[in-house]
Enzyme design. Structure first.
Site, PDB file in Angstrom:
ATOM      1  N   GLU A   1       6.164 -18.534 -24.639  1.00  0.00           N
ATOM      2  CA  GLU A   1       7.170 -18.414 -23.577  1.00  0.00           C
ATOM      3  C   GLU A   1       7.930 -19.715 -23.349  1.00  0.00           C
ATOM      4  OE1 GLU A   1       5.211 -17.038 -20.027  1.00  0.00           O
ATOM      5  OE2 GLU A   1       3.474 -18.308 -20.332  1.00  0.00           O
TER       6      GLU A   1
ATOM      7  N   ASN B   1      10.082 -13.123 -20.169  1.00  0.00           N
ATOM      8  CA  ASN B   1      10.595 -13.474 -18.833  1.00  0.00           C
ATOM      9  C   ASN B   1      10.853 -14.972 -18.756  1.00  0.00           C
ATOM     10  OD1 ASN B   1       9.855 -10.860 -18.520  1.00  0.00           O
ATOM     11  ND2 ASN B   1       8.145 -11.240 -17.147  1.00  0.00           N
ATOM     12  N   ASP B   2       9.896 -15.732 -19.258  1.00  0.00           N
ATOM     13  CA  ASP B   2      10.064 -17.185 -19.253  1.00  0.00           C
ATOM     14  C   ASP B   2      10.827 -17.669 -20.465  1.00  0.00           C
ATOM     15  OD1 ASP B   2       8.954 -18.305 -16.880  1.00  0.00           O
ATOM     16  OD2 ASP B   2       7.014 -17.547 -17.553  1.00  0.00           O
TER      17      ASP B   2
ATOM     18  N   ARG C   1      -2.637 -10.444 -15.226  1.00  0.00           N
ATOM     19  CA  ARG C   1      -2.175 -11.688 -14.594  1.00  0.00           C
ATOM     20  C   ARG C   1      -3.237 -12.161 -13.605  1.00  0.00           C
ATOM     21  NH1 ARG C   1       3.266  -9.052 -15.022  1.00  0.00           N
ATOM     22  NH2 ARG C   1       4.661 -10.594 -15.963  1.00  0.00           N
TER      23      ARG C   1
ATOM     24  N   HIS D   1       0.820  -1.209   0.000  1.00  0.00           N
ATOM     25  CA  HIS D   1       0.000   0.000   0.000  1.00  0.00           C
ATOM     26  C   HIS D   1       0.856   1.262   0.000  1.00  0.00           C
ATOM     27  CE1 HIS D   1      -3.757  -2.220   1.479  1.00  0.00           C
ATOM     28  NE2 HIS D   1      -3.768  -2.035   0.186  1.00  0.00           N
TER      29      HIS D   1
ATOM     30  N   CYS E   1       4.638  -9.272 -23.844  1.00  0.00           N
ATOM     31  CA  CYS E   1       4.233  -8.777 -22.528  1.00  0.00           C
ATOM     32  C   CYS E   1       5.285  -9.071 -21.461  1.00  0.00           C
ATOM     33  CB  CYS E   1       2.871  -9.338 -22.138  1.00  0.00           C
ATOM     34  SG  CYS E   1       2.823 -11.132 -22.142  1.00  0.00           S
TER      35      CYS E   1
ATOM     36  N   ARG F   1      -5.265 -13.140 -19.085  1.00  0.00           N
ATOM     37  CA  ARG F   1      -4.534 -14.405 -19.184  1.00  0.00           C
ATOM     38  C   ARG F   1      -5.134 -15.369 -18.170  1.00  0.00           C
ATOM     39  NH1 ARG F   1       1.808 -14.645 -17.973  1.00  0.00           N
ATOM     40  NH2 ARG F   1       1.219 -14.416 -15.801  1.00  0.00           N
TER      41      ARG F   1
ATOM     42  N   ARG G   1      15.137 -17.701 -13.906  1.00  0.00           N
ATOM     43  CA  ARG G   1      14.949 -16.254 -13.893  1.00  0.00           C
ATOM     44  C   ARG G   1      15.047 -15.640 -12.497  1.00  0.00           C
ATOM     45  NH1 ARG G   1       8.551 -15.760 -15.701  1.00  0.00           N
ATOM     46  NH2 ARG G   1       8.301 -13.952 -14.376  1.00  0.00           N
TER      47      ARG G   1
HETATM   48  C1  PEP Z   1       6.596 -13.763 -19.189  1.00  0.00           C
HETATM   49  O1  PEP Z   1       6.952 -14.911 -18.903  1.00  0.00           O
HETATM   50  O2  PEP Z   1       7.278 -13.000 -19.880  1.00  0.00           O
HETATM   51  C2  PEP Z   1       5.322 -13.232 -18.675  1.00  0.00           C
HETATM   52  C3  PEP Z   1       4.849 -12.080 -19.068  1.00  0.00           C
HETATM   53  O3  PEP Z   1       4.674 -13.975 -17.741  1.00  0.00           O
HETATM   54  P1  PEP Z   1       5.070 -14.020 -16.185  1.00  0.00           P
HETATM   55  O4  PEP Z   1       6.148 -13.003 -15.955  1.00  0.00           O
HETATM   56  O5  PEP Z   1       3.824 -13.746 -15.446  1.00  0.00           O
HETATM   57  O6  PEP Z   1       5.541 -15.426 -16.037  1.00  0.00           O
HETATM   58 MG    MG Z   2       5.540 -16.249 -18.067  1.00  0.00          MG
END
Ligand code: PEP
Ligand code: MG
Length: 586
Positions: free
Chosen positions: A438, A461-462, A305, A198, A509, A341, A472
């Site tokens: 991903e 990211n994945d 998410r 917060h 994303c 998602r 990661r």
């Molecule tokens: C990703 O993997 O890039 C992604 C957007 O999903 P998350 O970070 O929620 O795994």
């Molecule tokens: Mg992901």
């Protein structure tokens, strides 16, 4: 000599950037005295008086919170003020208070002890949660408990400060953050808290810089110590030298200048100088961020998410609860689009009792979980479909690794539609479906997946962790997690080209979409949509609007020929320095 003995050393503490801005000024150590509570037995004849005392303390707490709520509504708007409505709801929880009053009468104990014990039970449960969001919300419960206890002990609240200062505290509740903001607060720095705390949400809404998660900052700072707080980088510097102060003053001036230039961008499209338009959307985790997303001028939500609704929970929320949440988001964002998602649970995002796996990132995660639990999946799909009546909702599947998963998930969407039709519940029959790319296998078959859906969204990211085989979240191999690894860039080109050949748009994303250093490259690779963390959105828009698609394509071609991450970074850094000297990059 005297000078040397008294000279204070500069100390740099790293935390989590929670609200942008740079502040330089004296610290104010905000220490909340945790009330000391003793267990006391009372006589039966005293219970009436004790209950009355408690009633008065609760009423006073309600009055205080009512005022805070009103102040928040005026200053921040209804959405952000909801935090305080939630606290008032705790005070109005009849089950909880029936139990508290009941225990005072039955166990003949003092009100302070019972309040501490009974509300403390909830608080401890929430604090122990694995889920960051639930842990953060424990602050609300703690705040309500302390408020009642303070009122029981008839103590006053400290909320007035002399002069301007950087508030340093172990933790700040939502109410503390807001009440203190009535003073000249330069910034907030706290030991604990994450970006969704917060303190973070309110500081952003109040436009006050903040850094949270500084671990022990409140133990090493003294009142009136000079402090620099960098809400961009997430750093706090204690007792800065004159040289450091000058450096940060210059950085602050640079950012202020830069932000001024960003201000007029909100209503403008993300379009290059030669007329190539892309979508620039925002990633969303919590409904509280919606106002900020809107202010940043997003074209919509490129990734919601939804699993944030599950984290740390014992059970899945009902279809109705989910429907309310999705509808709220879809309605708030309307007429702009939102991509919901489906639950990406597993990996590092867990419910209260996760399945034990030796390698969760390669295990039961995302669509794999949901396809194994079709009854739960169907509920989510029904809830999303029901929220789609204004035709601005799309569905996206995470962690897809083969085409069968997509086909099975689509079958379930069809089942959900038939059920809703039979129940005469409306939905958007043309709702679009997309797949996240991903997992490397999905990237390789991007062209086939594209034939099944309307869009692809790359989750870097994945994708990066699976492609390069680097966890990661593992510090030890953080150096190997390379966004600009040539393999990543070549893979991205492949996904974008193959997707578009099958006539779908391709977005991104993952965090890379929000890295200013990657913007021209991604643009040049032909990416159609960027979905980014709301903070960086104007910066990315500025870059897109200041370049030609033609030159971005040339840049991408050059970069694709490079062989190491260092070469790529050097190249991109040089371009950025030349074209955007005012954009602060690493
Ligand atoms: C990703 O993997 O890039 C992604 C957007 O999903 P998350 O970070 O929620 O795994
Ligand atoms: Mg992901």
């Amino acid at each position: 000599m005297e000078e040397a003995l008294t000279k204070k050393v500069e100390i740099v503490v790293k935390g989590i950037p929670a609200s942008p801005g740079i502040a330089i000024g004296p610290a104010f150590l905000f220490q909340k005295h945790a009330p000391t509570i003793f267990e006391k037995s009372i006589g039966e004849e005293e219970t009436k008086r004790e209950v009355e005392r408690l009633e008065q303390a609760v009423a006073r707490s309600q009055k205080e919170l009512g005022k805070i709520l009103e102040f928040a509504q005026q200053k921040l708007g209804d959405d952000t003020a909801k935090i305080f409505e939630a606290q008032l709801m705790i005070l109005e929880d009849t089950v909880l208070f029936d139990s508290i009053y009941g225990r005072v009468r039955k166990e003949l104990k003092n009100a302070e002890f019972v309040v501490e014990d009974e509300i403390g039970k909830y608080h401890r449960m929430m604090v122990a949660s694995k889920d960051e969001y639930t842990r953060e919300r424990a602050n609300d419960v703690e705040d309500v408990r302390n408020r009642i206890l303070r009122n029981l002990q008839e103590q006053k609240l400290i909320s007035r400060l002399e002069g301007s200062s950087v508030i340093v505290s172990q933790n700040l509740t939502a109410a503390d953050t807001l009440i203190l903001s009535r003073n000249d607060v330069l910034a907030y720095a706290t030991d604990i808290g994450g970006v969704t705390s917060h303190t973070a949400l309110l500081a952003r809404a109040l436009k006050i810089p903040a850094v949270v998660g500084l671990r022990n900052i409140s133990a090493i700072v003294h009142d009136a110590d000079n402090i620099i707080l960098d809400g961009y980088g997430g750093t706090v510097i204690l007792n800065p030298s004159n040289e450091t102060i000058k450096k940060y003053e210059a950085k602050r001036a640079l950012y202020l200048e830069f932000e001024k230039k960003l201000a007029g961008l909100r209503e403008l499209p993300a379009e290059t100088l030669d007329g190539h338009r892309v979508e620039l959307s925002a990633n969303l985790e919590f409904e509280q961020e919606l106002e900020f997303v809107h202010l940043q001028g997003a074209d919509g939500i490129g990734l919601y998410r939804s699993e944030m609704l599950l984290i740390g929970k014992e059970v899945f929320p009902s279809e109705e609860e989910q429907f309310q949440q999705y509808k709220l988001i879809a309605d708030t964002v309307y007429p702009k689009p939102v991509i919901i998602r489906t639950f990406d649970i597993g990996g590092d995002k867990f419910m209260a009792h996760p399945v034990k796996e030796s390698n969760p990132f390669l295990g039961w995660r995302g669509i794999r979980v949901m396809l194994d639990r079709p009854e739960l999946f169907l509920e989510q799909l029904r809830a999303i479909l029901r929220a789609s009546t204004r035709k601005n909702v799309s569905i996206m599947f995470p962690m897809v690794s083969n085409i069968k998963e997509v086909r099975n998930a689509k079958k379930l969407i069809e089942d959900a539609k038939r059920q809703l039709e039979a129940e005469h519940k409306p939905f958007d029959d043309k709702l679009k479906i997309g797949v996240m790319i991903e997992v490397p296998a999905a990237a390789v078959i991007a062209e086939d997946l594209a034939k099944e859906v309307s869009f692809l969204s790359i989750g870097t990211n994945d994708l990066i962790q699976y492609l390069i085989a680097v966890d990661r979240g593992n510090d030890v191999v953080a150096d190997l997690y390379q966004e600009f690894h040539p393999a990543v860039i070549r893979f991205l080109r492949r996904i974008i080209e193959r997707g578009q050949k099958s006539d779908v748009w391709v977005g991104m994303c993952g965090e890379m979409a929000g890295d200013p250093m990657a913007t021209m490259l991604l643009l040049g690779l032909g990416l159609n949509e960027f979905s980014v963390v709301p903070n960086v959105l104007p910066e990315i828009k500025k870059i897109i609007r200041a370049v030609k698609y033609k030159e971005a394509k040339k840049l991408a071609k050059d970069v694709l020929a490079l062989e190491t991450e260092d070469e790529v970074k050097d190249y991109l850094r040089a371009v950025m320095k030349k074209k955007f000297p005012d954009i602060p990059i690493e």
